[in-house]
Design an enzyme around this catalytic site. Sequence first.
Site, PDB file in Angstrom:
ATOM      1  N   LYS A  29       0.836  -1.204   0.000  1.00 28.45           N
ATOM      2  CA  LYS A  29       0.000   0.000   0.000  1.00 28.45           C
ATOM      3  C   LYS A  29       0.874   1.258   0.000  1.00 28.45           C
ATOM      4  O   LYS A  29       0.627   2.199  -0.781  1.00 28.45           O
ATOM      5  CB  LYS A  29      -0.912   0.022   1.219  1.00 28.45           C
ATOM      6  CG  LYS A  29      -1.762   1.285   1.312  1.00 28.45           C
ATOM      7  CD  LYS A  29      -2.325   1.484   2.698  1.00 28.45           C
ATOM      8  CE  LYS A  29      -2.808   2.900   2.892  1.00 28.45           C
ATOM      9  NZ  LYS A  29      -3.184   3.187   4.286  1.00 28.45           N
ATOM     10  N   ASP A  52      -7.036   1.558   1.197  1.00 27.02           N
ATOM     11  CA  ASP A  52      -7.053   1.765   2.640  1.00 27.02           C
ATOM     12  C   ASP A  52      -8.399   1.297   3.184  1.00 27.02           C
ATOM     13  O   ASP A  52      -9.200   0.697   2.467  1.00 27.02           O
ATOM     14  CB  ASP A  52      -6.784   3.234   2.980  1.00 27.02           C
ATOM     15  CG  ASP A  52      -7.965   4.141   2.665  1.00 27.02           C
ATOM     16  OD1 ASP A  52      -8.880   3.718   1.920  1.00 27.02           O
ATOM     17  OD2 ASP A  52      -7.986   5.279   3.168  1.00 27.02           O
TER      18      ASP A  52
END
Length: 219
Positions: A121, A139
């Site tokens: 991420k 997220d």
Amino acid sequence: MTKKERATFVINTLNELYPSIPVPLDHKDAYTLLVAVLLSAQCTDVRVNQITPLLFAKADNPYDMVKMSVEEIKEIIRPCGLSPMKSKGIYGLSQILIEKYNGEVPQSFEALEALPAVGHKTASVVMSQAFGVPAFPVDTHIHRLMYRWNLSDGKNVVQTEKDAKAIFPRELWNDLHLQIIWYGREYSPARGWSLEKDIITRTIGRKEVLKEFDKKISR
């Protein structure tokens, strides 16, 4: 609606709500973005934006960062949580950037993910926001909304990212993932959720999500 029609509705609605898209984390270059994203793990962007000016006043590049000790970094970033791990990561990646990349942040997923404390991420955020490479960092907001909007089964963030990349045009990924984050914060939060305010979920949402909302308001 078909899945394609739902995706189109999402894109059109988000473009109306967010014609200009601010980046949540304050930064001035790829290095400060990398550090800020690392600090944002299990911490709010608001808190990170309060702490990074203190850290970057002392070290806003890897050469100055390694002049500090891990303990000094830890004390500054303590309010962001997980400071022992994050401080070691910031110090360690700064060393590697100097030793392997002449102090520059590498522009590949593989190289970024090989850095200490940098996961997929974080690498995706840096690649998309610092270098303009299409990526779709997932997220908690995106993971939640992709499920609510019946665009993913919500099993895990890996599957959610795969589903998002499959349904949304590649050229929109970098803007769209930010638009979804802002929408999740303002219109479709995990807590205090109002279906009346959440126009996208109200229009195309997963049936079990809407039924659960109906149960809550009927109590």
